[in-house]
Design a protein around this motif. Structure first.
Motif, PDB file in Angstrom:
ATOM      1  N   VAL A   1       0.848  -1.191   0.000  1.00 19.44           N
ATOM      2  CA  VAL A   1       0.000   0.000   0.000  1.00 19.44           C
ATOM      3  C   VAL A   1       0.883   1.240   0.000  1.00 19.44           C
ATOM      4  O   VAL A   1       2.020   1.220   0.468  1.00 19.44           O
ATOM      5  CB  VAL A   1      -0.948   0.044   1.221  1.00 19.44           C
ATOM      6  N   ALA A   2       0.342   2.325  -0.539  1.00 15.69           N
ATOM      7  CA  ALA A   2       1.034   3.616  -0.536  1.00 15.69           C
ATOM      8  C   ALA A   2      -0.024   4.707  -0.400  1.00 15.69           C
ATOM      9  O   ALA A   2      -1.148   4.560  -0.905  1.00 15.69           O
ATOM     10  CB  ALA A   2       1.839   3.812  -1.816  1.00 15.69           C
ATOM     11  N   SER A   3       0.313   5.775   0.294  1.00 21.03           N
ATOM     12  CA  SER A   3      -0.650   6.832   0.595  1.00 21.03           C
ATOM     13  C   SER A   3      -0.578   7.959  -0.423  1.00 21.03           C
ATOM     14  O   SER A   3       0.508   8.429  -0.773  1.00 21.03           O
ATOM     15  CB  SER A   3      -0.384   7.395   2.001  1.00 21.03           C
ATOM     16  N   PHE A   4      -1.761   8.403  -0.882  1.00 21.83           N
ATOM     17  CA  PHE A   4      -1.884   9.488  -1.851  1.00 21.83           C
ATOM     18  C   PHE A   4      -2.892  10.513  -1.341  1.00 21.83           C
ATOM     19  O   PHE A   4      -3.832  10.155  -0.625  1.00 21.83           O
ATOM     20  CB  PHE A   4      -2.372   8.941  -3.206  1.00 21.83           C
ATOM     21  N   PRO A   5      -2.750  11.781  -1.668  1.00 19.43           N
ATOM     22  CA  PRO A   5      -1.748  12.385  -2.564  1.00 19.43           C
ATOM     23  C   PRO A   5      -0.435  12.746  -1.873  1.00 19.43           C
ATOM     24  O   PRO A   5       0.402  13.417  -2.465  1.00 19.43           O
ATOM     25  CB  PRO A   5      -2.461  13.656  -3.041  1.00 19.43           C
TER      26      PRO A   5
ATOM     27  N   ILE B   1       6.031   3.631  -3.091  1.00 18.26           N
ATOM     28  CA  ILE B   1       5.995   2.858  -4.329  1.00 18.26           C
ATOM     29  C   ILE B   1       7.307   2.098  -4.507  1.00 18.26           C
ATOM     30  O   ILE B   1       7.322   0.902  -4.824  1.00 18.26           O
ATOM     31  CB  ILE B   1       5.754   3.786  -5.528  1.00 18.26           C
ATOM     32  N   ASP B   2       8.429   2.783  -4.284  1.00 19.44           N
ATOM     33  CA  ASP B   2       9.744   2.141  -4.442  1.00 19.44           C
ATOM     34  C   ASP B   2       9.914   0.954  -3.508  1.00 19.44           C
ATOM     35  O   ASP B   2      10.426  -0.105  -3.906  1.00 19.44           O
ATOM     36  CB  ASP B   2      10.855   3.161  -4.182  1.00 19.44           C
ATOM     37  N   ALA B   3       9.472   1.118  -2.234  1.00 20.89           N
ATOM     38  CA  ALA B   3       9.636   0.040  -1.255  1.00 20.89           C
ATOM     39  C   ALA B   3       8.852  -1.201  -1.679  1.00 20.89           C
ATOM     40  O   ALA B   3       9.312  -2.331  -1.499  1.00 20.89           O
ATOM     41  CB  ALA B   3       9.173   0.512   0.118  1.00 20.89           C
ATOM     42  N   GLY B   4       7.671  -0.995  -2.267  1.00 17.28           N
ATOM     43  CA  GLY B   4       6.870  -2.123  -2.711  1.00 17.28           C
ATOM     44  C   GLY B   4       7.565  -2.936  -3.785  1.00 17.28           C
ATOM     45  O   GLY B   4       7.525  -4.178  -3.773  1.00 17.28           O
ATOM     46  N   PHE B   5       8.215  -2.245  -4.714  1.00 17.91           N
ATOM     47  CA  PHE B   5       8.966  -2.951  -5.754  1.00 17.91           C
ATOM     48  C   PHE B   5      10.175  -3.688  -5.164  1.00 17.91           C
ATOM     49  O   PHE B   5      10.539  -4.770  -5.626  1.00 17.91           O
ATOM     50  CB  PHE B   5       9.431  -1.981  -6.830  1.00 17.91           C
ATOM     51  N   ARG B   6      10.783  -3.090  -4.150  1.00 18.83           N
ATOM     52  CA  ARG B   6      11.974  -3.707  -3.552  1.00 18.83           C
ATOM     53  C   ARG B   6      11.643  -5.072  -2.935  1.00 18.83           C
ATOM     54  O   ARG B   6      12.383  -6.042  -3.095  1.00 18.83           O
ATOM     55  CB  ARG B   6      12.555  -2.788  -2.471  1.00 18.83           C
ATOM     56  N   ILE B   7      10.527  -5.145  -2.197  1.00 16.96           N
ATOM     57  CA  ILE B   7      10.221  -6.393  -1.485  1.00 16.96           C
ATOM     58  C   ILE B   7       9.741  -7.481  -2.430  1.00 16.96           C
ATOM     59  O   ILE B   7       9.721  -8.661  -2.052  1.00 16.96           O
ATOM     60  CB  ILE B   7       9.160  -6.167  -0.385  1.00 16.96           C
ATOM     61  N   SER B   8       9.383  -7.129  -3.653  1.00 19.14           N
ATOM     62  CA  SER B   8       8.835  -8.117  -4.577  1.00 19.14           C
ATOM     63  C   SER B   8       9.832  -9.229  -4.902  1.00 19.14           C
ATOM     64  O   SER B   8       9.435 -10.337  -5.257  1.00 19.14           O
ATOM     65  CB  SER B   8       8.370  -7.447  -5.872  1.00 19.14           C
TER      66      SER B   8
ATOM     67  N   LYS C   1      18.085  -1.415  -0.453  1.00 22.83           N
ATOM     68  CA  LYS C   1      18.704  -0.131  -0.733  1.00 22.83           C
ATOM     69  C   LYS C   1      17.669   0.988  -0.786  1.00 22.83           C
ATOM     70  O   LYS C   1      16.680   0.913  -1.514  1.00 22.83           O
ATOM     71  CB  LYS C   1      19.465  -0.194  -2.063  1.00 22.83           C
ATOM     72  N   GLY C   2      17.902   2.037   0.020  1.00 19.40           N
ATOM     73  CA  GLY C   2      17.037   3.201   0.005  1.00 19.40           C
ATOM     74  C   GLY C   2      15.754   3.065   0.792  1.00 19.40           C
ATOM     75  O   GLY C   2      14.933   3.981   0.805  1.00 19.40           O
ATOM     76  N   VAL C   3      15.548   1.934   1.464  1.00 18.99           N
ATOM     77  CA  VAL C   3      14.330   1.706   2.242  1.00 18.99           C
ATOM     78  C   VAL C   3      14.676   1.700   3.728  1.00 18.99           C
ATOM     79  O   VAL C   3      15.591   1.000   4.154  1.00 18.99           O
ATOM     80  CB  VAL C   3      13.663   0.369   1.854  1.00 18.99           C
ATOM     81  N   ALA C   4      13.966   2.504   4.531  1.00 19.03           N
ATOM     82  CA  ALA C   4      14.181   2.579   5.981  1.00 19.03           C
ATOM     83  C   ALA C   4      15.651   2.836   6.311  1.00 19.03           C
ATOM     84  O   ALA C   4      16.231   2.155   7.160  1.00 19.03           O
ATOM     85  CB  ALA C   4      13.694   1.312   6.664  1.00 19.03           C
ATOM     86  N   GLU C   5      16.226   3.806   5.608  1.00 22.90           N
ATOM     87  CA  GLU C   5      17.618   4.198   5.834  1.00 22.90           C
ATOM     88  C   GLU C   5      18.568   3.012   5.621  1.00 22.90           C
ATOM     89  O   GLU C   5      19.617   2.907   6.268  1.00 22.90           O
ATOM     90  CB  GLU C   5      17.786   4.769   7.235  1.00 22.90           C
ATOM     91  N   SER C   6      18.179   2.099   4.747  1.00 19.35           N
ATOM     92  CA  SER C   6      18.963   0.888   4.450  1.00 19.35           C
ATOM     93  C   SER C   6      19.214   0.042   5.691  1.00 19.35           C
ATOM     94  O   SER C   6      20.232  -0.660   5.791  1.00 19.35           O
ATOM     95  CB  SER C   6      20.291   1.260   3.773  1.00 19.35           C
TER      96      SER C   6
END
Length: 301
Positions: free
Chosen positions: A69-73, A122-129, A172-177
């Motif tokens: 999930v990701a929050s918008f806007p 959005i980036d974090a979701g792709f990372r965990i995939s 990388k780049g998620v939760a301060e790595s």
């Protein structure tokens, strides 16, 4: 029976739509209206993975899934690539208004394939995939919080699946790595394989799935520590008195301040134009339209 009818109607109120395809991946998305809605979406997704996996197995193919999930806007945003900007005749971020509005987000919901999404969520979701597998659906910590809530209210939501904290992993780049929670839901294809997984976990000494409230408390604490937004939705679509999350209220406060600044700037241009006698100078937007945009957001405070 009344609760069952309400849940059934709510579960049919919205379904994921195609966002994009990337190689052999198919990405779907939708706006979440409640925990009931979310539970229905995840249940349907898990069963679709199983059914389609069984169908294509004869072709030596299979399926695996990932959900987040990701929050918008805010803090994530929707943007219109050039092709969509031409369709809606607006700029990439704000459409036809000076600032992002709920009207813009409604257009995204109608056809997400015309838009793209940006943000850390959005980036974090792709990372965990990359951790997804045939027998496990990977989910983000934010989604884990909402599903733990849905499972804890299963008599209302109908959602009853176990969520496992599989491991901690650095992305990388998620939760301060820092090590990040990898959460999974079983998507085992048959009872024999499910029994095999149980024996495997016992031999490896892997813990049982945590209780819903314990998992929710841990994930909230984790996201709060790393200043990642904690998602929040209604229990049911008809729930009254829902209070939006703090980060959304902060966004609304900033939105109102910026809208007031733009309105003051427009008025300054009008005044300057009137004083100079230039009827065509300093073209401004319709003040009534801007006021309507301001009123579309929750009040300050």
């Amino acid at each position: 029976m009344g609760k069952d009818r309400s849940r059934s109607a709510e579960q049919g109120s919205g379904h994921p739509k195609l966002w994009k395809t990337v190689g052999d991946e198919i990405l779907f998305c939708c706006r979440l209206t409640s925990l009931c809605h979310l539970g229905a979406c995840i249940d349907a997704f898990v069963e679709a993975l199983k059914d389609f996996g069984a169908l294509v197995r004869g072709f030596e193919l299979n399926t695996k899934g990932n959900a987040w999930v990701a929050s918008f806007p805010s803090p994530n945003c929707s943007i219109m690539p050039v092709r969509a900007a031409n369709v809606f005749n607006g700029d990439a971020l704000n459409g036809t208004s000076d600032l992002p509005t709920e009207e813009n987000e409604a257009k995204v919901d109608l056809d997400p394939s015309l838009f793209d999404f940006l943000g850390k969520g959005i980036d974090a979701g792709f990372r965990i995939s990359k951790n997804s597998a045939i027998d496990t659906l990977t989910i983000s910590p934010g989604l884990g919080i909402l599903l733990a809530q849905a499972s804890g209210s299963r008599r209302i939501t109908g959602f009853n699946r176990e969520i496992r904290l599989a491991e901690m992993q650095v992305f990388k780049g998620v939760a301060e790595s820092s090590p990040y929670p990898v959460l999974t839901i079983d998507t085992s294809r048959d009872s024999r394989h499910e029994e095999l997984l149980k024996r495997q976990r016992n031999l490896l000494g892997q813990p049982l799935p945590p209780k819903d409230d314990e998992l929710e408390e841990y994930l909230k604490g984790y996201l709060d520590y790393y200043e990642i937004e904690v998602p929040k939705v209604k229990n049911t679509f008809a729930e009254q008195g829902f209070t939006p999350p703090d980060f959304y209220q902060a966004y609304c406060d900033n939105w109102h301040r910026e809208a007031a600044r733009l309105e003051a700037e427009n008025q300054r241009i009008v005044d300057a134009s009137t004083a100079s006698g230039d009827e065509n100078g300093g073209a401004v937007g319709d003040e009534a339209e801007l006021k309507g945009i301001v009123e579309s957001l929750p009040p300050v405070g």
